[in-house]
Design an enzyme around this catalytic site. Structure first.
Site, PDB file in Angstrom:
ATOM      1  N   GLY A   1      53.091 -60.861  51.119  1.00 34.23           N
ATOM      2  CA  GLY A   1      51.972 -61.423  50.360  1.00 34.23           C
ATOM      3  C   GLY A   1      50.684 -61.180  51.104  1.00 34.23           C
ATOM      4  O   GLY A   1      50.705 -60.862  52.293  1.00 34.23           O
TER       5      GLY A   1
ATOM      6  N   LYS B   1      63.849 -51.286  34.243  1.00 37.01           N
ATOM      7  CA  LYS B   1      63.929 -50.067  33.420  1.00 37.01           C
ATOM      8  C   LYS B   1      65.189 -49.237  33.721  1.00 37.01           C
ATOM      9  O   LYS B   1      65.872 -48.800  32.789  1.00 37.01           O
ATOM     10  CB  LYS B   1      62.682 -49.223  33.674  1.00 37.01           C
ATOM     11  CG  LYS B   1      62.465 -48.126  32.676  1.00 37.01           C
ATOM     12  CD  LYS B   1      61.840 -48.702  31.439  1.00 37.01           C
ATOM     13  CE  LYS B   1      61.488 -47.677  30.417  1.00 37.01           C
ATOM     14  NZ  LYS B   1      60.665 -48.292  29.357  1.00 37.01           N
TER      15      LYS B   1
ATOM     16  N   ASP C   1      63.199 -48.883  25.475  1.00 37.02           N
ATOM     17  CA  ASP C   1      63.490 -50.320  25.427  1.00 37.02           C
ATOM     18  C   ASP C   1      63.922 -50.770  24.029  1.00 37.02           C
ATOM     19  O   ASP C   1      64.941 -51.445  23.872  1.00 37.02           O
ATOM     20  CB  ASP C   1      62.267 -51.132  25.884  1.00 37.02           C
ATOM     21  CG  ASP C   1      61.829 -50.733  27.280  1.00 37.02           C
ATOM     22  OD1 ASP C   1      62.666 -50.161  28.004  1.00 37.02           O
ATOM     23  OD2 ASP C   1      60.662 -50.979  27.645  1.00 37.02           O
TER      24      ASP C   1
ATOM     25  N   GLU D   1      61.835 -52.352  51.625  1.00 33.25           N
ATOM     26  CA  GLU D   1      61.992 -51.984  50.212  1.00 33.25           C
ATOM     27  C   GLU D   1      61.309 -50.673  49.845  1.00 33.25           C
ATOM     28  O   GLU D   1      61.618 -50.078  48.823  1.00 33.25           O
ATOM     29  CB  GLU D   1      61.480 -53.119  49.309  1.00 33.25           C
ATOM     30  CG  GLU D   1      59.979 -53.364  49.324  1.00 33.25           C
ATOM     31  CD  GLU D   1      59.490 -54.237  50.489  1.00 33.25           C
ATOM     32  OE1 GLU D   1      60.242 -54.386  51.469  1.00 33.25           O
ATOM     33  OE2 GLU D   1      58.368 -54.747  50.420  1.00 33.25           O
TER      34      GLU D   1
ATOM     35  N   CYS E   1      57.696 -59.385  55.901  1.00 37.11           N
ATOM     36  CA  CYS E   1      56.250 -59.410  56.164  1.00 37.11           C
ATOM     37  C   CYS E   1      55.702 -60.840  56.103  1.00 37.11           C
ATOM     38  O   CYS E   1      56.033 -61.652  56.960  1.00 37.11           O
ATOM     39  CB  CYS E   1      55.524 -58.465  55.208  1.00 37.11           C
ATOM     40  SG  CYS E   1      53.883 -58.048  55.818  1.00 37.11           S
ATOM     41  N   TYR E   2      54.918 -61.195  55.086  1.00 42.03           N
ATOM     42  CA  TYR E   2      54.417 -62.576  55.004  1.00 42.03           C
ATOM     43  C   TYR E   2      55.587 -63.568  55.041  1.00 42.03           C
ATOM     44  O   TYR E   2      55.514 -64.619  55.689  1.00 42.03           O
ATOM     45  CB  TYR E   2      53.616 -62.772  53.713  1.00 42.03           C
ATOM     46  CG  TYR E   2      53.041 -64.167  53.539  1.00 42.03           C
ATOM     47  CD1 TYR E   2      51.843 -64.522  54.145  1.00 42.03           C
ATOM     48  CD2 TYR E   2      53.701 -65.121  52.761  1.00 42.03           C
ATOM     49  CE1 TYR E   2      51.313 -65.798  53.989  1.00 42.03           C
ATOM     50  CE2 TYR E   2      53.179 -66.401  52.596  1.00 42.03           C
ATOM     51  CZ  TYR E   2      51.982 -66.736  53.216  1.00 42.03           C
ATOM     52  OH  TYR E   2      51.460 -67.995  53.060  1.00 42.03           O
TER      53      TYR E   2
ATOM     54  N   HIS F   1      58.334 -53.330  55.750  1.00 42.41           N
ATOM     55  CA  HIS F   1      58.791 -53.395  54.356  1.00 42.41           C
ATOM     56  C   HIS F   1      60.022 -52.512  54.138  1.00 42.41           C
ATOM     57  O   HIS F   1      59.884 -51.311  53.908  1.00 42.41           O
ATOM     58  CB  HIS F   1      57.662 -52.962  53.424  1.00 42.41           C
ATOM     59  CG  HIS F   1      56.560 -53.965  53.354  1.00 42.41           C
ATOM     60  ND1 HIS F   1      56.566 -55.010  52.449  1.00 42.41           N
ATOM     61  CD2 HIS F   1      55.462 -54.121  54.108  1.00 42.41           C
ATOM     62  CE1 HIS F   1      55.493 -55.753  52.647  1.00 42.41           C
ATOM     63  NE2 HIS F   1      54.796 -55.247  53.649  1.00 42.41           N
TER      64      HIS F   1
END
Ligand code: XMP
Length: 513
Positions: free
Chosen positions: A55, A369, A230, A174, A82-83, A172
């Site tokens: 964040g 998605k 979708d 990710e 992180c945060y 990070h």
């Protein structure tokens, strides 16, 4: 549904959706919850693990988002990123301070050393690269934690309290730039949270069908089908659940790509449900006559779409459910703040005010998605539908610069089909996020045979992107560009020039209008 859950607690970082996607990719279901969610609500989800995200704030400031420290007494494993890592350290008695000048502030790819005994780092070599983005710095780890990674500027790049199952990383994991980042997340899920990895699309399909049957009973369902991924997957899922009670209205506004309308009809008219294709191209073109301004075009198409759909809905009569193809990123993003309106995006989602229905049903609302595409495959939809690139609601109208006419649309369709065909033949279609042709409103002089031409220029656009918020122009091979250019000029009458767009977003946008 019968699967384990991990909670991704959102502190406002820019990569938070990516964290959730990585967890799901590891076969573990997760939900993103705002950091302000009461603990009792989180507890009700019975999570096997919690991830505290990054964040933009500083943990030592009063106004920064906080966390009820009781969470640390549940006995649930926690990974802070992180945060999230700094917050955990701060709340458990460590010390987080602003980095002095450039001393421990890190942005970007950073050489990092890992302790291989830490469960998170079992799959990584002792030195690697991580993606850092922090202005604060964990000066002292809390009691019970040991340091498990460091970089040149950051002696405490990761911490672990294995007895309690608490882990923190300053970087990070990710993002792709962190080498083996997903492996670190997988290790946390499998070795620390003991995840069964029971998030499987086949099961999701079965339980979603059961749930939809229970919820809908013998009610009638109406869905606006655009032919995009979708709404197509939502239609196929609903068809399997309650086929005869489902009516799909496909408004063909005449602004689709070559053969697209027929393909949609071919796929859905065969399924056990009521499929209505409304050919409304004359209406749309009539309203678009002499309109050049992009926002005006978008507004007209959006309004006309609603009008046509509304008329069809009236013919069908009252329904119990209006189905929509909302997906998880839309759910997480709602309430994203007040960004400037660059373009008024239109898709077939925003219709409910105009149609007589009792409830909304959104069967894809918890899926990303990639998962929607996977589910589409499970449901037997053809690859050209499930792998389809994003296509804007206003269709080719915003790829014909200036006034839209039937002739210009026809010309663009042919050029675009050639581009797509050559890209697929070269295998570039799987690598790139989105590519298409646009018809500029520029005419210029050329020479063909021995004669002078004065014709339109086609612009080709191809981009790579993770999220469509930013994008880079794609470096596609010159030979391929050459083939496409030659074919378009030779095969599409009315075009004598082909241009390739080399503008990133920002400052450009993906579409031209
Ligand atoms: P821009 O042009 O805003 O496009 O950089 C970003 C992505 O959004 C798609 N796009 C739309 N999608 N309705 C949609 O559903 C719209 O009105 C619309 N306009 C742009 C665009 O194709 C790209 O993928």
């Amino acid at each position: 549904m019968d699967h384990q859950t991990v909670i991704v607690l959102d502190f406002g970082g820019q990569y938070n959706q990516l964290i959730a996607r990585r967890v799901r990719e590891c076969g573990v279901y997760c939900e993103v919850k705002p950091s302000s969610t009461p603990l009792a609500e989180l507890r009700a989800l019975d999570p096997i693990g919690i991830i505290l995200t990054g964040g933009p704030n500083s943990v030592y400031l009063d106004e920064s988002p906080k966390l009820d420290p009781d969470i640390f007494t549940w006995g649930v494993p926690i990974l802070g990123i992180c945060y999230g890592c700094q917050l955990m350290a701060h709340l458990l008695g460590g010390r987080v301070v602003p980095a002095q000048a450039d001393a421990a502030r890190e942005y970007g790819k950073t050489d990092t050393r890992f302790d291989p005994d830490c469960p998170l780092f079992r799959d990584v070599e002792s030195t690697g690269v991580t993606w850092m983005s922090h202005g604060d710095y964990m000066e002292r780890a809390p009691e019970g934690f040991r340091i498990t990674a460091h970089s040149a500027a950051c002696p405490n790049a990761a911490i672990a309290d294995e007895a309690r199952g608490f882990y923190g990383v300053q970087f990070h994991p990710e993002v792709n730039h962190t080498r083996h980042g997903t492996d670190m997340i997988r290790r946390f899920l499998c070795d620390v949270c003991h995840a069964r990895r029971d998030w499987v699309m086949e099961d999701y399909r079965r339980t979603a069908v059961q749930d939809l049957r229970e919820r809908i009973g013998d009610g009638k369902v109406l869905l606006a089908l655009s032919g995009g991924v979708d709404s197509s997957v939502a239609a196929a899922l609903l068809a399997e659940a309650v086929g005869p009670q489902l009516t799909c209205v496909f408004v063909d506004h005449g602004l689709l790509r070559k053969d697209e309308g027929d393909q949609v009809e071919q796929v859905f008219s065969r399924r056990a449900m009521n499929f209505i294709r409304v050919d409304a191209s004359d209406r749309f073109l009539a309203r678009l006559a002499r309109v050049e301004e992009p926002e005006r075009k978008r507004k007209i198409i959006g309004e006309e779409f609603i009008r046509v759909f509304e008329e069809e809905a009236k013919r069908i009569g009252a329904v119990d459910f209006l189905a929509q193809g909302t997906i998880y990123p839309d759910v997480i993003e709602s309430g994203a703040g007040d960004a400037a309106v660059i373009k008024s995006h239109h898709n077939v989602g925003g219709l409910p005010d105009y149609v007589d229905f009792k409830e909304i049903v959104e069967p894809l609302r918890m899926l990303f998605k990639d998962e929607v595409r996977q589910l589409g495959r499970e449901l037997g939809l053809p690859e050209y539908l499930v792998a389809r690139q994003p296509f804007p609601g206003p269709g080719l109208a915003i790829r014909v610069i200036g006034e839209v006419t039937r002739d210009k649309l026809e010309l663009l369709r042919e050029a675009d089909a050639i581009f797509r065909e050559e890209m697929a033949r070269a295998g570039e279609d799987r690598r790139l996020s989105q590519f298409f042709a646009a018809l500029t409103n520029m005419r210029s002089v050329g020479v063909m045979g021995d004669g002078r031409t004065y014709d339109y220029a086609i612009a080709l656009r191809a981009v790579t992107t993770d999220d469509f918020m930013t994008a880079d122009w794609a470096r596609i091979p010159y030979e391929l560009l050459d083939r496409v250019g030659v074919r378009i000029v030779n095969e599409v009458k009315g075009v004598n020039r082909v241009l390739y767009d080399i503008t990133a977003k920002p400052p450009g946008t993906v579409e031209f209008e």
